[in-house]
Design a protein around this motif. Structure first.
Motif, PDB file in Angstrom:
ATOM      1  N   ILE A 132       0.723  -1.175  -0.124  1.00 43.40           N
ATOM      2  CA  ILE A 132      -0.005   0.037  -0.092  1.00 43.40           C
ATOM      3  C   ILE A 132       0.849   1.217   0.026  1.00 43.40           C
ATOM      4  O   ILE A 132       0.341   2.308  -0.076  1.00 43.40           O
ATOM      5  CB  ILE A 132      -1.082  -0.072   1.208  1.00 43.40           C
ATOM      6  N   ASP A 133       2.023   1.277  -0.114  1.00 44.74           N
ATOM      7  CA  ASP A 133       3.138   2.049   0.021  1.00 44.74           C
ATOM      8  C   ASP A 133       4.562   1.660  -0.140  1.00 44.74           C
ATOM      9  O   ASP A 133       4.695   0.605   0.670  1.00 44.74           O
ATOM     10  CB  ASP A 133       2.941   3.133   1.322  1.00 44.74           C
ATOM     11  N   GLY A 134       5.335   2.266  -0.679  1.00 39.43           N
ATOM     12  CA  GLY A 134       6.781   1.956  -1.005  1.00 39.43           C
ATOM     13  C   GLY A 134       6.864   0.912  -1.967  1.00 39.43           C
ATOM     14  O   GLY A 134       6.200   0.655  -2.718  1.00 39.43           O
ATOM     15  N   SER A 135       8.116   0.093  -1.819  1.00 45.34           N
ATOM     16  CA  SER A 135       8.475  -0.709  -2.737  1.00 45.34           C
ATOM     17  C   SER A 135       9.486  -1.902  -2.356  1.00 45.34           C
ATOM     18  O   SER A 135      10.040  -1.415  -1.158  1.00 45.34           O
ATOM     19  CB  SER A 135       9.057  -0.068  -3.956  1.00 45.34           C
ATOM     20  N   GLY A 136       9.503  -3.059  -3.025  1.00 43.61           N
ATOM     21  CA  GLY A 136      10.241  -4.019  -2.557  1.00 43.61           C
ATOM     22  C   GLY A 136      10.530  -5.227  -3.665  1.00 43.61           C
ATOM     23  O   GLY A 136       9.971  -4.897  -4.734  1.00 43.61           O
ATOM     24  N   ILE A 137      11.411  -6.319  -3.307  1.00 41.70           N
ATOM     25  CA  ILE A 137      11.701  -6.853  -4.353  1.00 41.70           C
ATOM     26  C   ILE A 137      11.269  -8.397  -3.904  1.00 41.70           C
ATOM     27  O   ILE A 137      12.012  -8.947  -2.697  1.00 41.70           O
ATOM     28  CB  ILE A 137      13.001  -7.021  -4.971  1.00 41.70           C
ATOM     29  N   PHE A 138      10.466  -9.290  -4.471  1.00 38.73           N
ATOM     30  CA  PHE A 138      10.237 -10.579  -4.050  1.00 38.73           C
ATOM     31  C   PHE A 138      11.185 -11.359  -5.226  1.00 38.73           C
ATOM     32  O   PHE A 138      10.997 -11.001  -6.503  1.00 38.73           O
ATOM     33  CB  PHE A 138       8.889 -11.134  -4.354  1.00 38.73           C
ATOM     34  N   GLY A 139      11.999 -12.312  -4.721  1.00 41.96           N
ATOM     35  CA  GLY A 139      12.845 -13.139  -5.894  1.00 41.96           C
ATOM     36  C   GLY A 139      12.193 -14.395  -5.546  1.00 41.96           C
ATOM     37  O   GLY A 139      11.719 -15.054  -4.590  1.00 41.96           O
ATOM     38  N   PHE A 140      12.259 -15.310  -6.652  1.00 48.08           N
ATOM     39  CA  PHE A 140      11.779 -16.540  -6.799  1.00 48.08           C
ATOM     40  C   PHE A 140      12.660 -17.742  -7.481  1.00 48.08           C
ATOM     41  O   PHE A 140      13.325 -16.896  -8.590  1.00 48.08           O
ATOM     42  CB  PHE A 140      10.218 -16.784  -7.450  1.00 48.08           C
ATOM     43  N   ILE A 141      12.685 -18.812  -7.426  1.00 45.86           N
ATOM     44  CA  ILE A 141      13.247 -19.860  -8.155  1.00 45.86           C
ATOM     45  C   ILE A 141      12.004 -20.657  -8.111  1.00 45.86           C
ATOM     46  O   ILE A 141      11.855 -21.624  -7.037  1.00 45.86           O
ATOM     47  CB  ILE A 141      14.446 -20.624  -7.406  1.00 45.86           C
ATOM     48  N   ILE A 142      11.500 -20.780  -9.287  1.00 44.98           N
ATOM     49  CA  ILE A 142      10.283 -21.862  -9.775  1.00 44.98           C
ATOM     50  C   ILE A 142      10.630 -22.493 -11.027  1.00 44.98           C
ATOM     51  O   ILE A 142      11.009 -22.119 -11.781  1.00 44.98           O
ATOM     52  CB  ILE A 142       9.123 -21.134  -9.630  1.00 44.98           C
ATOM     53  N   ASP A 143      10.460 -23.875 -11.015  1.00 44.24           N
ATOM     54  CA  ASP A 143      10.840 -24.682 -12.031  1.00 44.24           C
ATOM     55  C   ASP A 143      12.110 -24.500 -12.479  1.00 44.24           C
ATOM     56  O   ASP A 143      12.423 -24.669 -13.664  1.00 44.24           O
ATOM     57  CB  ASP A 143       9.780 -24.221 -13.089  1.00 44.24           C
ATOM     58  N   GLY A 144      13.136 -23.949 -11.692  1.00 40.50           N
ATOM     59  CA  GLY A 144      14.380 -23.943 -12.274  1.00 40.50           C
ATOM     60  C   GLY A 144      14.808 -22.493 -12.419  1.00 40.50           C
ATOM     61  O   GLY A 144      15.967 -22.436 -13.035  1.00 40.50           O
ATOM     62  N   GLU A 145      13.921 -21.710 -12.744  1.00 42.45           N
ATOM     63  CA  GLU A 145      14.253 -20.495 -13.147  1.00 42.45           C
ATOM     64  C   GLU A 145      13.992 -19.506 -11.972  1.00 42.45           C
ATOM     65  O   GLU A 145      13.334 -19.234 -10.931  1.00 42.45           O
ATOM     66  CB  GLU A 145      13.082 -19.899 -14.172  1.00 42.45           C
ATOM     67  N   ARG A 146      15.167 -18.471 -12.019  1.00 46.43           N
ATOM     68  CA  ARG A 146      15.244 -17.515 -11.112  1.00 46.43           C
ATOM     69  C   ARG A 146      14.683 -16.076 -11.736  1.00 46.43           C
ATOM     70  O   ARG A 146      15.031 -15.729 -12.824  1.00 46.43           O
ATOM     71  CB  ARG A 146      16.546 -17.036 -10.797  1.00 46.43           C
ATOM     72  N   PHE A 147      13.840 -15.403 -10.900  1.00 43.97           N
ATOM     73  CA  PHE A 147      13.222 -14.058 -11.416  1.00 43.97           C
ATOM     74  C   PHE A 147      12.879 -13.362 -10.365  1.00 43.97           C
ATOM     75  O   PHE A 147      12.782 -13.696  -9.127  1.00 43.97           O
ATOM     76  CB  PHE A 147      12.100 -14.350 -12.532  1.00 43.97           C
ATOM     77  N   GLU A 148      12.728 -11.919 -10.494  1.00 40.35           N
ATOM     78  CA  GLU A 148      12.432 -11.041  -9.451  1.00 40.35           C
ATOM     79  C   GLU A 148      11.202 -10.291  -9.833  1.00 40.35           C
ATOM     80  O   GLU A 148      10.779 -10.028 -10.936  1.00 40.35           O
ATOM     81  CB  GLU A 148      13.546  -9.998  -9.303  1.00 40.35           C
ATOM     82  N   VAL A 149      10.375 -10.009  -8.782  1.00 37.53           N
ATOM     83  CA  VAL A 149       9.056  -9.301  -9.098  1.00 37.53           C
ATOM     84  C   VAL A 149       9.351  -7.910  -8.200  1.00 37.53           C
ATOM     85  O   VAL A 149       9.317  -8.352  -6.924  1.00 37.53           O
ATOM     86  CB  VAL A 149       7.945 -10.070  -8.502  1.00 37.53           C
TER      87      VAL A 149
END
Length: 177
Positions: A108-125
């Motif tokens: 609801i304010d600000g920002s951040g980073i969720f990182g994932f490794i799913i099905d062998g793939e690394r990505f950030e949201v």
């Protein structure tokens, strides 16, 4: 609005982001926050009464999510650079881990980073104001604040007993480093 960073591309289109995250088992929505909360959300920190006021102003969202997903409780997390022990707090979650319950956040304010490794793939949201993300139980992820060191997020729970992070050895889940 979120941005997804992958090894091969960057996704900014809302439909493409939602489709990609859905293919990974994640739920993503964008919910505009009420303008009536803008003044209080602009504050760096919030006391308990102000947190209660914000949650009250978002009660309609909680009611909707209770009906749709069965959430039973919520709270508001306020993190910024002046929170005592912020680096220690972030260190609990900036390493790859899972939870035994789903992790649900409405930024609801600000920002951040969720990182994932799913099905062998690394990505950030990269999430910011209005982003809603639901991470299923046992999903490999991490979280950190971005350079702004500021976020306010409503957490929704079906059962908050599964909130101890269970750390995961990244080398065992990552393919194509």
């Amino acid at each position: 609005m979120a941005t997804i960073l992958r090894k091969t591309d960057t996704l900014k289109d809302p439909v493409a982001m939602k489709d990609f995250l859905g293919s990974k088992g994640l739920v993503y929505e964008f919910y505009k926050t009420p303008e009536t909360l803008d003044l209080i959300l602009a504050q760096k920190g919030l006391n308990d009464a102000e947190k209660a006021e914000v949650l009250s102003g978002l009660e309609y969202r909680f009611d909707q999510l209770k009906k749709e997903h069965g959430y039973k409780a919520n709270d508001l997390v306020v993190l910024h650079d002046e929170v005592p022990g912020i680096q220690d707090m972030l260190a609990k979650f900036d390493k790859l881990h899972i939870h035994t319950d789903e992790e649900v956040r409405y930024i609801i304010d600000g920002s951040g980073i969720f990182g994932f490794i799913i099905d062998g793939e690394r990505f950030e949201v990269h999430v910011s104001k209005g982003d809603f993300i639901s991470i299923p139980a046992n999903t490999n992820h991490w979280f950190t604040l971005d350079k702004n060191l500021r976020i306010k997020a409503v957490r929704y729970f079906k059962d908050n007993s599964g909130w101890t992070p269970v750390y995961v050895d990244e080398s065992k889940v990552l393919i194509n480093v």
